[in-house]
Structure formats: structure tokens, C-alpha cells
Design an enzyme around this catalytic site. Sequence first.
Site, short mmCIF file in Angstrom:
data_model
loop_
_atom_site.label_atom_id
_atom_site.label_comp_id
_atom_site.label_asym_id
_atom_site.label_seq_id
_atom_site.Cartn_x
_atom_site.Cartn_y
_atom_site.Cartn_z
N VAL A 1 1.10 -1.09 -0.22
CA VAL A 1 -0.06 -0.16 -0.14
C VAL A 1 0.37 1.29 0.02
CG1 VAL A 1 -1.74 1.24 1.21
CG2 VAL A 1 -1.77 -1.09 1.07
N CYS A 2 1.87 1.54 0.93
CA CYS A 2 3.39 2.70 0.95
C CYS A 2 3.44 3.23 -0.12
CB CYS A 2 4.24 2.17 1.23
SG CYS A 2 3.75 1.41 2.78
N PRO A 3 3.88 2.01 -1.50
CA PRO A 3 3.71 3.53 -2.89
C PRO A 3 2.97 3.92 -3.58
CG PRO A 3 3.78 0.54 -2.90
CD PRO A 3 3.86 1.05 -1.86
N GLU B 1 0.39 5.13 -2.25
CA GLU B 1 0.20 6.44 -1.37
C GLU B 1 1.73 7.23 -1.66
OE1 GLU B 1 -1.64 5.65 2.84
OE2 GLU B 1 0.23 4.78 2.63
N LEU B 2 2.65 6.64 -1.67
CA LEU B 2 3.29 7.87 -1.17
C LEU B 2 3.62 8.23 -3.17
CD1 LEU B 2 6.37 6.13 0.54
CD2 LEU B 2 5.33 7.78 0.64
#
Length: 168
Positions: free
Chosen positions: A27-29, A31-32
Site C-alpha cells: 500500500v505504501c508505494p 500512497e507515496l
Amino acid sequence: EFIEVSEESFKGQWSVLCFYPADFTFVCPTELEDLQNEYAALKELGVEVFSASTDTHFTHKGWHDSSETIGKITYAMIGDPSQTLSRNFDVLNEVSGLADRGTFIIDPDGVVQAAEINAEGIGRDASTLVNKIKAAQYVRNNPGEVCPAKWQEGDETLKPSLDLVGKI
């Protein structure tokens, strides 16, 4: 390039501090990347963006150099392996040692004006963040006015008073 960031870095300008659990995840990439897509709009609002995880800055560099998605990022990626920043913002998961998914809007005085914590599997929407910043800036620049739910730039605001009680 590596830079030093401290809590003083958040003073004198509007800032967004976006914590995420870990590099090289799922999920992090997304969002970033979404945050990068809104970065120009945030800069136009005078906002500096900082992302942070408990990874080291070397891990950030490795991720930035190896991922097409993360390679697009031009805002600061803070390494917090000591967990100090994550702990100070109360987003550190003491069991896993990872930061929770937390977003903070910080005004030029260094005061948090909005905070949001999401569960690990729930990504954030940067366009909503842009609107929250516009609302925070509006309220700061217009004392005595507040922004109601779903407020968009140009919409009417409210002026709290006894005359308004029970009429909304």
C-alpha cells in the site's frame, strides 16, 4: 541526497508529515506516488512534504533507485530507525517497531492542525489532504470562521455565534 530533518524543520512553513509502515511494501508505494502526484499543488499552497518510516535513509535510497514508482518522488523521505520521530508523533507500533499510517498537517508555528491515523491496510487519498490544508489555511487566515463538512475552496464558511445555535 541525504538531509538532516528535525522538528524545527516543520516551523516557518506549512508542512505535511506522512508516516508509513515500511519501504518495499504494498500500500505504501501507492500512497507515496499519490502524494507525489499532488506535490505541485501542495507546493503552490506553500506546503513542504515529508514522508517517514522507521527504515534507514539507505533503505529509502535503495527503494528510490530500484522502484519506478518511488523513483518519481521528489519530496523528503525521512529515515527514522531510532523511532524517535514516530514515537514523538505517537504513531509507533511498539510491537512491530513500524510506524502506523499517520498524516499530520503542521502550521507555520509548528502546531498540528490535523491528524489522521489509518489502519495498516487502508491507503490515504492525497486529494483529500490538499483540501484539508486549504481549509486549515483558510481558518488560520480568517479568524472567527470555520469550514463545515465537505467544504471546498470558495464555499461558504460558518461564523459560530449564539444566533447560529440550533439552526444548522
